[in-house]
Design a protein around this motif. Structure first.
Motif, PDB file in Angstrom:
ATOM      1  N   ILE A   1       0.756  -1.321  -0.023  1.00 48.80           N
ATOM      2  CA  ILE A   1       0.037   0.054   0.005  1.00 48.80           C
ATOM      3  C   ILE A   1       0.934   1.322   0.032  1.00 48.80           C
ATOM      4  N   ASP A   2       1.981   1.001   0.768  1.00 47.29           N
ATOM      5  CA  ASP A   2       2.965   2.286   0.696  1.00 47.29           C
ATOM      6  C   ASP A   2       3.612   2.665  -0.467  1.00 47.29           C
ATOM      7  N   TYR A   3       3.951   1.715  -0.885  1.00 45.28           N
ATOM      8  CA  TYR A   3       4.773   1.744  -2.390  1.00 45.28           C
ATOM      9  C   TYR A   3       3.606   2.041  -3.464  1.00 45.28           C
ATOM     10  N   HIS A   4       2.487   1.193  -3.842  1.00 42.36           N
ATOM     11  CA  HIS A   4       1.627   1.445  -4.498  1.00 42.36           C
ATOM     12  C   HIS A   4       0.806   2.763  -4.610  1.00 42.36           C
ATOM     13  N   PHE A   5       0.194   2.761  -3.519  1.00 48.41           N
ATOM     14  CA  PHE A   5      -0.448   4.094  -3.215  1.00 48.41           C
ATOM     15  C   PHE A   5      -0.006   5.451  -3.009  1.00 48.41           C
TER      16      PHE A   5
END
Length: 182
Positions: free
Chosen positions: A40-44
């Motif tokens: 989530i941190d990387y992707h979003f």
């Protein structure tokens, strides 16, 4: 050219002055174990928000950044924390059964389509009941259920096992959001 293609072309050519990223309707840890907080941190936080940021700053390809922002604004809000059985219901279930007979048959055909994608892209159930793909990024107005097939969507949690990612993503699809798209 059919009416759907015409609508897609018109809407894809319309450029808003500014893009915003839709906030997540859940916390960064809430999709685990299907999607980790690191993903989530990387992707979003970095990639999805980056499309809007670059578009707004006039950096890079405007159409690519707009489409990337658009697709992520469809993808993330249709996810929910995993809990219990998660099967489609309502209009989306009727759409699936009308076109694929069963949810299981739909998932199998969806997987077959997704696994044929070479490189990056998206796979989705259209509001017309067909499974479609998007190479790279493109704005589409007929999305009911959307799965991100770019490597960054699955590689941190599943390494090279795209099929496991796809098998697990169904556990976190918010069918209520998908029903609202019909």
């Amino acid at each position: 050219m059919d009416i759907r293609n015409t609508i897609d072309l018109v809407e894809a050519s319309t450029r808003p002055a500014k893009l915003e990223t839709t906030p997540l309707p859940y916390g960064p840890k809430d999709l685990a174990p299907v999607m980790s907080a690191d993903t989530i941190d990387y992707h979003f936080e970095h990639l999805a928000k980056g499309y809007a940021k670059r578009y707004n700053a006039g950096e890079g390809n405007a159409d690519f950044n707009r489409a990337g922002s658009f697709l992520h604004n469809k993808f993330f809000p249709q996810l929910r924390p995993p809990k219990g059985a998660n099967r489609p219901r309502g209009a989306v279930l009727a759409l699936i059964e009308d076109n694929f007979k069963t949810y299981e048959d739909f998932r199998e055909q969806f997987k077959e389509t997704a696994m044929k994608i070479q490189g990056s892209g998206w796979v989705y159930l259209s509001t017309g009941g067909t499974i479609k793909t998007i190479a790279n990024h493109a704005v589409r107005t007929d999305i009911c259920v959307l799965v991100d097939w770019w490597e960054h969507a699955w590689s941190l949690d599943y390494q090279a096992d795209k099929e496991a990612y796809l098998n697990n993503i169904w556990k976190i699809i918010d069918w209520d959001v998908c029903n609202e798209r019909l």
